[in-house]
Enzyme design. Structure first.
Site, PDB file in Angstrom:
ATOM      1  N   LYS A  79       0.805  -1.224   0.000  1.00 25.66           N
ATOM      2  CA  LYS A  79       0.000   0.000   0.000  1.00 25.66           C
ATOM      3  C   LYS A  79       0.839   1.276   0.000  1.00 25.66           C
ATOM      4  O   LYS A  79       0.475   2.263  -0.644  1.00 25.66           O
ATOM      5  CB  LYS A  79      -0.968  -0.010   1.187  1.00 25.66           C
ATOM      6  CG  LYS A  79      -2.012  -1.111   1.078  1.00 25.66           C
ATOM      7  CD  LYS A  79      -2.975  -1.110   2.251  1.00 25.66           C
ATOM      8  CE  LYS A  79      -3.978  -2.236   2.114  1.00 25.66           C
ATOM      9  NZ  LYS A  79      -4.975  -2.248   3.206  1.00 25.66           N
ATOM     10  N   GLY A 143       0.835   0.363   5.682  1.00 25.53           N
ATOM     11  CA  GLY A 143      -0.112   1.014   4.796  1.00 25.53           C
ATOM     12  C   GLY A 143      -1.494   1.184   5.380  1.00 25.53           C
ATOM     13  O   GLY A 143      -2.058   2.295   5.383  1.00 25.53           O
ATOM     14  N   ALA A 144      -2.093   0.101   5.886  1.00 25.89           N
ATOM     15  CA  ALA A 144      -3.420   0.194   6.479  1.00 25.89           C
ATOM     16  C   ALA A 144      -3.383   0.985   7.783  1.00 25.89           C
ATOM     17  O   ALA A 144      -4.281   1.793   8.060  1.00 25.89           O
ATOM     18  CB  ALA A 144      -3.988  -1.206   6.725  1.00 25.89           C
ATOM     19  N   GLY A 253     -12.496  -8.081  11.252  1.00 25.70           N
ATOM     20  CA  GLY A 253     -11.866  -7.370  10.152  1.00 25.70           C
ATOM     21  C   GLY A 253     -12.782  -7.075   8.984  1.00 25.70           C
ATOM     22  O   GLY A 253     -12.572  -6.088   8.263  1.00 25.70           O
TER      23      GLY A 253
END
Length: 277
Positions: A79, A143-144, A253
């Site tokens: 990401k 990234g997340a 999630g």
């Protein structure tokens, strides 16, 4: 498979979308987006593409140069690096320095955006756990994690504490976010002691494999602390299982991805026929 899936015919006119990651066995985006394409009556398909870090530049540039590829989704661990291959960054991608969606515009330029944070916060709110005024501990500055950190602060959390074993990632995230939310961001040196927070989030890949250690000890949390995990598969990660055993509330999630579906639909300029999720 359902009848809608098995009856789909892939032809030379089918528009292509891909989700790129390493690994890709856990990704849920194909089942969600392909079902959406079917409901919208679109001749399009989303496929998983497994690209290791050393091959990622070749894979993403190859897909971008494939003229019947209209969009890309980006997952772990690509990401942050994906931003290098965008001609333009949307607000979420610019704030976080990471991207999880890319589209080709009418001029052939690639635009990148990140919806992880917005989807995660929407999932919190829909589950009755709005982050406004809360103390939040976040494990993972990849990234997340970057996108979630920006969205949590943008949702007016009282304070955000972040830990990542890669200190450089934490320092980069602090430098990025302090310019927008000064004084509301702290970096932890370790997660060995107690964690004083209302919401504890795992934004690392830990939990995808059965042999993974827990990202933090649920025993270190106070009563009533919400434990959220962004790992999609397995649904009940070891962290969430351990938290449930301690009677702590949990958030799976899939909430983060489920609340991104409408955002993807708008980003990829897909037709709107009403409720799609």
């Amino acid at each position: 498979m359902d009848d809608e899936t098995t009856s789909r015919i892939i032809s030379g006119r089918t528009r292509l979308f891909a989700v790129i990651g390493d690994p890709v066995e856990q990704v849920r985006a194909p089942s969600l987006l392909n079902a959406l394409f079917t409901r919208l009556g679109l001749d399009a398909v989303l496929v998983p593409v497994h690209a290791t870090p050393e091959h990622f530049p070749h894979v993403i540039t190859g897909l971008q140069r494939t003229t019947n590829v209209d969009g890309l989704l980006i997952t772990v661990p690509h990401k942050i690096r994906a931003c290098e291959f965008a001609d333009e960054l949307g607000r979420g991608a610019a704030l976080s320095g990471s991207a999880n969606a890319m589209r080709r515009d009418g001029n052939g330029r690639w635009q990148a955006e990140n919806f992880d944070g917005e989807g995660f916060v929407a999932g919190l709110r829909a589950s009755g756990h709005p982050p406004t005024g809360k103390l939040v501990c976040l494990m993972g500055a990849g990234g997340a994690g970057r996108a979630i950190a920006a969205a949590i602060l943008g949702a007016e959390a009282a304070h955000l504490t972040v830990y990542d074993p890669d200190q450089a990632k934490c320092d980069a995230l602090r430098t990025r976010l302090e310019q927008y939310w000064p004084g509301r961001f702290t970096v932890l040196d370790s997660v060995g002691g107690s964690l004083d927070c209302d919401i504890a989030v795992n934004a690392t890949p830990l939990g995808m494999r059965s042999m993974d250690p827990l990202p933090f000890a649920p025993q270190a949390l106070g009563p009533g602390t919400l434990v959220a995990d962004i790992v999609m598969e397995p649904k009940d990660t070891p962290l969430l299982t351990a938290a449930s055993a301690l009677h702590l509330p949990t958030l799976h999630g899939h909430h983060m991805l489920d609340h991104q579906l409408g955002l993807y639909q708008a980003f990829f300029d897909l037709p709107d026929i009403g409720m799609t999720s």
